[in-house]
Design a protein around this motif. Structure first.
Motif, short mmCIF file in Angstrom:
data_model
loop_
_atom_site.label_atom_id
_atom_site.label_comp_id
_atom_site.label_asym_id
_atom_site.label_seq_id
_atom_site.Cartn_x
_atom_site.Cartn_y
_atom_site.Cartn_z
N ARG A 62 20.26 14.98 13.57
CA ARG A 62 19.28 15.29 14.60
C ARG A 62 19.87 15.08 15.99
O ARG A 62 19.72 15.90 16.89
CB ARG A 62 18.06 14.39 14.41
N ARG A 63 20.59 13.98 16.15
CA ARG A 63 21.20 13.70 17.46
C ARG A 63 22.32 14.67 17.79
O ARG A 63 22.55 15.00 18.95
CB ARG A 63 21.75 12.27 17.49
N ALA A 64 23.04 15.14 16.76
CA ALA A 64 24.16 16.06 16.97
C ALA A 64 23.72 17.52 17.07
O ALA A 64 24.51 18.38 17.40
CB ALA A 64 25.17 15.90 15.85
N GLY A 65 22.46 17.78 16.72
CA GLY A 65 21.96 19.15 16.80
C GLY A 65 22.42 20.05 15.66
O GLY A 65 22.59 21.25 15.84
N TRP A 66 22.65 19.47 14.49
CA TRP A 66 23.09 20.25 13.34
C TRP A 66 21.98 21.17 12.86
O TRP A 66 20.79 20.86 13.01
CB TRP A 66 23.47 19.35 12.17
N SER A 67 22.38 22.24 12.20
CA SER A 67 21.41 23.11 11.54
C SER A 67 20.88 22.39 10.30
O SER A 67 21.49 21.43 9.82
CB SER A 67 22.07 24.42 11.13
N LEU A 68 19.76 22.87 9.78
CA LEU A 68 19.18 22.28 8.57
C LEU A 68 20.15 22.40 7.40
O LEU A 68 20.27 21.48 6.59
CB LEU A 68 17.86 22.98 8.24
#
Length: 111
Positions: A62-68
């Motif tokens: 979530r903090r790194a902005g990863w895709s699901l």
């Protein structure tokens, strides 16, 4: 994001070691020698630790902005022996590179 990475790295190592112990020691003892003591003790511990791994991976993702999809793949890495070590290494390399890169705001202020 550095603290989230540290939490993820620690739990990834622990989950990986416990899973290997379960598969390499516990399963042969249970099915080869009819002695389920390791599986009965280490199995539930791995289940609990895996839940912590899921939380740490979700927090970092979530903090790194990863895709699901990326987040799910990292989370699944804790279910296959040795894979959590490879996933941890790749994730650490990616996040460490991000943390070392200068932020765009810092470049504008410095320039």
């Amino acid at each position: 994001m550095g603290a989230a990475l540290t939490r993820y790295r620690m739990i990834a190592y622990v989950v990986g070691v416990v899973l290997i112990m379960l598969v390499v020691v516990g399963m042969p003892l249970k099915y080869g020698f009819d002695n389920p003591v390791v599986v009965e003790t280490v199995g539930p511990a791995h289940g609990f630790l895996y839940m912590l791994y899921l939380l740490a991976a979700f927090d970092l993702g979530r903090r790194a902005g990863w895709s699901l999809r990326r987040m799910a793949l990292v989370m699944l890495a804790g279910t296959v022996p040795f894979v959590s070590f490879f996933a941890e290494r790749g994730v650490t390399r990616e996040i460490a590179d991000r943390l070392r890169a200068p932020a765009p705001e810092r470049e504008r202020v410095a320039g």
